[in-house]
Design a protein around this motif. Structure first.
Motif, PDB file in Angstrom:
ATOM      1  N   UNK A 127      17.519  -2.183 -51.273  1.00 49.97           N
ATOM      2  CA  UNK A 127      18.569  -1.195 -50.770  1.00 49.97           C
ATOM      3  C   UNK A 127      19.928  -1.632 -50.214  1.00 49.97           C
ATOM      4  N   UNK A 128      19.463  -2.662 -49.166  1.00 53.65           N
ATOM      5  CA  UNK A 128      20.654  -3.042 -48.201  1.00 53.65           C
ATOM      6  C   UNK A 128      21.259  -4.130 -48.917  1.00 53.65           C
ATOM      7  N   UNK A 129      20.628  -4.697 -49.872  1.00 58.05           N
ATOM      8  CA  UNK A 129      21.431  -5.858 -50.419  1.00 58.05           C
ATOM      9  C   UNK A 129      21.811  -6.972 -49.704  1.00 58.05           C
ATOM     10  N   UNK A 130      20.895  -7.085 -48.487  1.00 59.56           N
ATOM     11  CA  UNK A 130      21.226  -8.302 -47.503  1.00 59.56           C
ATOM     12  C   UNK A 130      21.045  -9.709 -47.984  1.00 59.56           C
ATOM     13  N   UNK A 131      20.139  -9.930 -49.124  1.00 60.74           N
ATOM     14  CA  UNK A 131      19.979 -11.211 -49.543  1.00 60.74           C
ATOM     15  C   UNK A 131      21.095 -11.661 -50.659  1.00 60.74           C
ATOM     16  N   UNK A 132      21.888 -10.688 -51.198  1.00 61.57           N
ATOM     17  CA  UNK A 132      22.885 -10.993 -52.150  1.00 61.57           C
ATOM     18  C   UNK A 132      23.888 -12.043 -51.844  1.00 61.57           C
ATOM     19  N   UNK A 133      23.841 -12.889 -52.992  1.00 60.10           N
ATOM     20  CA  UNK A 133      24.636 -14.231 -52.879  1.00 60.10           C
ATOM     21  C   UNK A 133      24.021 -15.227 -52.320  1.00 60.10           C
ATOM     22  N   UNK A 134      22.796 -15.064 -51.894  1.00 56.77           N
ATOM     23  CA  UNK A 134      22.112 -16.372 -51.296  1.00 56.77           C
ATOM     24  C   UNK A 134      21.472 -17.351 -52.157  1.00 56.77           C
ATOM     25  N   UNK A 135      21.283 -18.596 -51.563  1.00 57.14           N
ATOM     26  CA  UNK A 135      21.032 -19.605 -52.700  1.00 57.14           C
ATOM     27  C   UNK A 135      19.564 -19.640 -53.017  1.00 57.14           C
ATOM     28  N   UNK A 136      18.904 -19.763 -53.925  1.00 60.76           N
ATOM     29  CA  UNK A 136      17.412 -19.847 -54.320  1.00 60.76           C
ATOM     30  C   UNK A 136      16.878 -20.808 -53.139  1.00 60.76           C
ATOM     31  N   UNK A 137      15.884 -20.379 -52.542  1.00 62.72           N
ATOM     32  CA  UNK A 137      15.130 -21.029 -51.431  1.00 62.72           C
ATOM     33  C   UNK A 137      15.640 -20.592 -50.020  1.00 62.72           C
ATOM     34  N   UNK A 138      16.832 -19.850 -50.163  1.00 66.88           N
ATOM     35  CA  UNK A 138      17.465 -19.225 -48.953  1.00 66.88           C
ATOM     36  C   UNK A 138      17.306 -17.866 -49.054  1.00 66.88           C
ATOM     37  N   UNK A 139      16.705 -17.359 -49.809  1.00 66.78           N
ATOM     38  CA  UNK A 139      16.569 -15.647 -50.266  1.00 66.78           C
ATOM     39  C   UNK A 139      17.065 -15.323 -51.666  1.00 66.78           C
ATOM     40  N   UNK A 140      17.632 -16.449 -52.304  1.00 64.11           N
ATOM     41  CA  UNK A 140      18.315 -16.033 -53.605  1.00 64.11           C
ATOM     42  C   UNK A 140      17.165 -15.716 -54.434  1.00 64.11           C
ATOM     43  N   UNK A 141      15.938 -16.414 -54.607  1.00 58.07           N
ATOM     44  CA  UNK A 141      14.817 -16.063 -55.534  1.00 58.07           C
ATOM     45  C   UNK A 141      14.472 -14.646 -55.316  1.00 58.07           C
ATOM     46  N   UNK A 142      14.207 -13.864 -54.117  1.00 57.10           N
ATOM     47  CA  UNK A 142      14.103 -12.624 -53.711  1.00 57.10           C
ATOM     48  C   UNK A 142      15.089 -11.830 -54.302  1.00 57.10           C
ATOM     49  N   UNK A 143      16.476 -12.092 -54.154  1.00 56.17           N
ATOM     50  CA  UNK A 143      17.635 -11.492 -54.447  1.00 56.17           C
ATOM     51  C   UNK A 143      17.467 -11.190 -55.992  1.00 56.17           C
ATOM     52  N   UNK A 144      17.206 -12.161 -56.604  1.00 56.86           N
ATOM     53  CA  UNK A 144      17.116 -11.991 -57.764  1.00 56.86           C
ATOM     54  C   UNK A 144      16.096 -11.087 -58.446  1.00 56.86           C
ATOM     55  N   UNK A 145      14.908 -11.485 -57.852  1.00 56.39           N
ATOM     56  CA  UNK A 145      13.527 -10.545 -58.282  1.00 56.39           C
ATOM     57  C   UNK A 145      13.973  -9.240 -58.276  1.00 56.39           C
ATOM     58  N   UNK A 146      14.429  -8.816 -56.878  1.00 54.83           N
ATOM     59  CA  UNK A 146      14.631  -7.545 -56.585  1.00 54.83           C
ATOM     60  C   UNK A 146      15.979  -6.798 -57.325  1.00 54.83           C
ATOM     61  N   UNK A 147      16.776  -7.789 -57.884  1.00 59.81           N
ATOM     62  CA  UNK A 147      17.902  -7.226 -58.524  1.00 59.81           C
ATOM     63  C   UNK A 147      17.347  -6.057 -59.646  1.00 59.81           C
ATOM     64  N   UNK A 148      16.029  -6.221 -59.971  1.00 56.24           N
ATOM     65  CA  UNK A 148      15.696  -5.411 -60.978  1.00 56.24           C
ATOM     66  C   UNK A 148      15.500  -3.760 -60.531  1.00 56.24           C
ATOM     67  N   UNK A 149      15.833  -3.797 -59.279  1.00 53.95           N
ATOM     68  CA  UNK A 149      15.852  -2.244 -58.581  1.00 53.95           C
ATOM     69  C   UNK A 149      17.388  -2.078 -58.572  1.00 53.95           C
ATOM     70  N   UNK A 150      18.518  -2.962 -59.192  1.00 54.92           N
ATOM     71  CA  UNK A 150      19.762  -2.602 -58.676  1.00 54.92           C
ATOM     72  C   UNK A 150      20.195  -1.108 -59.591  1.00 54.92           C
ATOM     73  N   UNK A 151      19.820  -0.874 -60.654  1.00 53.86           N
ATOM     74  CA  UNK A 151      20.036   0.166 -61.575  1.00 53.86           C
ATOM     75  C   UNK A 151      19.471   1.798 -60.898  1.00 53.86           C
ATOM     76  N   UNK A 152      18.513   1.505 -60.010  1.00 54.68           N
ATOM     77  CA  UNK A 152      18.287   2.636 -59.516  1.00 54.68           C
ATOM     78  C   UNK A 152      18.706   2.930 -58.149  1.00 54.68           C
ATOM     79  N   UNK A 153      19.573   1.902 -57.634  1.00 48.63           N
ATOM     80  CA  UNK A 153      19.960   1.847 -56.209  1.00 48.63           C
ATOM     81  C   UNK A 153      21.105   3.012 -56.219  1.00 48.63           C
ATOM     82  N   UNK A 154      21.848   2.718 -56.932  1.00 41.72           N
ATOM     83  CA  UNK A 154      23.238   3.916 -56.560  1.00 41.72           C
ATOM     84  C   UNK A 154      22.910   5.198 -56.409  1.00 41.72           C
ATOM     85  N   UNK A 155      22.018   6.009 -57.094  1.00 37.75           N
ATOM     86  CA  UNK A 155      21.751   7.306 -56.885  1.00 37.75           C
ATOM     87  C   UNK A 155      21.136   7.440 -55.476  1.00 37.75           C
TER      88      UNK A 155
END
Ligand SMILES: [Zn+2]
Length: 227
Positions: free
Chosen positions: A122-150
């Protein structure tokens, strides 16, 4: 308890081994026959996909014995879509095993309240982080990006209403992704497999089941029955 020499002691290991001692005394020895049966193999009828969050253990919530449910846990209880890209597809491997080898009859996706993974989506606080610094999580939860907008348009990016909406949407995304697996789609169509969605609320311990026709989550034991 004497540890092997090269095993460094720690309070954490102590706590684990204390639990293990209780397990041996209370669960293993009294149930030796059951464990002997399990040595022959497992025949769970249900697969549960849940979050790794330490507060939402499916075997505790459903009060099951060893051998009863086949569980995959990961950040935000997500199922990725059917993908054949390079990489190591852990959830897909477990799903394939459950559906094709164990032939489970049901798959339950169980999201939960206060989910950190959904909150980060929701917050996208890990957006743009490197793998190992939050990037793996950011990529994983990007699966939720398309439902985030509404959700953001209606509730914003913070607060329980927004978080709850994302937690519920996450379960629906996982169910949608489950149906991108040809074996899941085929078995659901033939009636050999049932898919279910649910959310467990940490705050009041209530499990809510998804009605896929209405999109609503309602208390599994009926209103007021979960006290
Ligand atoms: Zn979670």
């Amino acid at each position: 308890m004497a540890l092997p020499m090269s095993v460094a002691p720690s309070p954490e290991l102590d706590a684990l081994l204390e639990g293990y001692r209780r397990f041996r005394e209370n669960r293993w020895h009294p149930e030796r026959d059951r464990w002997a049966d399990l040595r022959e193999g497992q025949e769970p009828r249900v697969m549960v996909i849940a979050c790794s969050d330490s507060r939402v253990d499916p075997s505790q919530i459903f009060d099951v014995d060893p051998g009863e449910i086949f569980v995959v846990r990961n950040v935000a209880a997500m199922v990725p879509p059917f993908e054949t890209t390079p990489g190591h597809h852990g959830v897909s491997a477990a799903l394939e095993f459950a559906v094709q080898v164990l032939k489970v009859r049901e798959i339950m996706v169980m999201g939960h309240g206060m989910c950190g993974g959904c909150k980060a989506a929701l917050t996208q606080e890990l957006h743009g982080t490197e793998p190992g610094q939050g990037g793996f999580i950011a990529n994983w939860i990007s699966m939720l990006d398309h439902v985030r907008d509404p959700i953001v348009a209606e509730f914003g990016t913070t607060g329980r209403p927004a978080e709850r909406a994302m937690e519920q949407a996450g379960v629906k995304v996982s169910l949608e992704n489950l149906r991108t697996f040809p074996c899941v789609r085929a078995k659901e169509a033939s009636g050999d497999l049932v898919l279910r969605g649910s959310v467990f609320a940490i705050s009041d311990g209530v499990l809510r089941l998804l009605d896929e026709e209405t999109g609503e989550f309602t208390p599994a034991l009926g209103d007021g029955a979960d006290v």
